[in-house]
Design a protein around this motif. Structure first.
Motif, PDB file in Angstrom:
ATOM      1  N   ASP A  58      -2.776  -1.896  -5.451  1.00 18.56           N
ATOM      2  CA  ASP A  58      -2.266  -2.633  -4.301  1.00 18.56           C
ATOM      3  C   ASP A  58      -1.660  -3.956  -4.777  1.00 18.56           C
ATOM      4  OD1 ASP A  58      -4.360  -4.506  -4.697  1.00 18.56           O
ATOM      5  OD2 ASP A  58      -5.558  -3.715  -3.043  1.00 18.56           O
ATOM      6  N   LEU A  65      -3.482   4.722  -0.986  1.00 22.09           N
ATOM      7  CA  LEU A  65      -4.302   3.540  -0.690  1.00 22.09           C
ATOM      8  C   LEU A  65      -4.729   3.515   0.777  1.00 22.09           C
ATOM      9  CD1 LEU A  65      -2.440   0.930  -2.883  1.00 22.09           C
ATOM     10  CD2 LEU A  65      -4.865   1.526  -3.075  1.00 22.09           C
ATOM     11  N   THR A 108      -6.964  -0.934  -7.870  1.00 26.19           N
ATOM     12  CA  THR A 108      -6.546   0.466  -7.913  1.00 26.19           C
ATOM     13  C   THR A 108      -7.220   1.283  -6.815  1.00 26.19           C
ATOM     14  OG1 THR A 108      -8.330   1.185  -9.382  1.00 26.19           O
ATOM     15  CG2 THR A 108      -6.307   0.333 -10.433  1.00 26.19           C
ATOM     16  N   PRO A 109      -6.653   2.463  -6.530  1.00 28.94           N
ATOM     17  CA  PRO A 109      -7.292   3.353  -5.562  1.00 28.94           C
ATOM     18  C   PRO A 109      -8.750   3.684  -5.938  1.00 28.94           C
ATOM     19  CG  PRO A 109      -5.052   4.078  -5.940  1.00 28.94           C
ATOM     20  CD  PRO A 109      -5.330   2.987  -6.932  1.00 28.94           C
ATOM     21  N   TRP A 149       0.817  -1.210   0.000  1.00 30.58           N
ATOM     22  CA  TRP A 149       0.000   0.000   0.000  1.00 30.58           C
ATOM     23  C   TRP A 149       0.851   1.260   0.000  1.00 30.58           C
ATOM     24  CZ3 TRP A 149      -3.828  -1.441   4.512  1.00 30.58           C
ATOM     25  CH2 TRP A 149      -4.638  -2.505   4.105  1.00 30.58           C
ATOM     26  N   LEU A 191      -8.357   3.001   2.066  1.00 30.80           N
ATOM     27  CA  LEU A 191      -8.670   1.706   2.676  1.00 30.80           C
ATOM     28  C   LEU A 191      -8.932   1.780   4.175  1.00 30.80           C
ATOM     29  CD1 LEU A 191      -6.040  -0.426   0.780  1.00 30.80           C
ATOM     30  CD2 LEU A 191      -8.513  -0.747   0.676  1.00 30.80           C
ATOM     31  N   HIS A 223     -11.023   0.818  -5.040  1.00 24.15           N
ATOM     32  CA  HIS A 223     -11.243   0.771  -3.587  1.00 24.15           C
ATOM     33  C   HIS A 223     -12.207   1.872  -3.147  1.00 24.15           C
ATOM     34  CE1 HIS A 223      -8.613  -2.438  -2.285  1.00 24.15           C
ATOM     35  NE2 HIS A 223      -7.586  -1.930  -2.952  1.00 24.15           N
TER      36      HIS A 223
END
Length: 137
Positions: free
Chosen positions: A109, A79, A114-115, A75, A83, A118
């Motif tokens: 990640d 991220l 991908t960000p 991460w 997260l 998430h």
């Protein structure tokens, strides 16, 4: 200045993680190693992003900490800001700082998520919108 304890925390790394802005300024002024890492292999920026320390994140980015450093969990600060948060105003501000500071918005990640993916999964609409505007996929 860069001496680390048995948990691999230095004054600099601890200041970033705990949001101690005054201590952070002192450590930066006195030669903190910006590339030093904690027990998770993360720089001071990563836990600051997770914990919502907006001014600390801003300070670390201005000091030159790599926004794309990946810790042992796979991460980045971006991220972790997604997260490990509720996507509220502090974390939105951090995501904006990271984007403006050169974060790769498509750096996935360790599982290839991908960000943006998430953020969408977590219904973090404001963050997802910022990521799309920055080229997130």
């Amino acid at each position: 200045m860069n001496l680390q304890n048995h948990q691999l925390d230095s004054a600099y790394l601890l200041a970033g993680a705990r949001g101690y802005l005054e201590l952070l300024h002192l450590t930066l002024k006195n030669g903190a190693d910006l590339k030093s890492t904690n027990r998770y292999g993360g720089t001071a920026l990563i836990p600051a992003c997770e914990r919502g320390h907006v001014e600390v994140v801003k300070t670390l980015l201005q000091a030159g900490v790599d926004p794309n450093h990946v810790n042992r969990l796979g991460w980045t600060g971006l991220l972790e800001a997604i997260l490990l948060s509720d996507g509220g105003p502090r974390h939105q501000a951090i995501v904006r700082l990271l984007i403006d500071g050169g974060s790769d918005v498509n750096l996935a990640d360790g599982n290839g998520v991908t960000p943006l993916q998430h953020a969408r999964e977590r219904k973090q609409d404001a963050i997802a919108k910022m990521l799309v505007a920055a080229g997130g996929r």
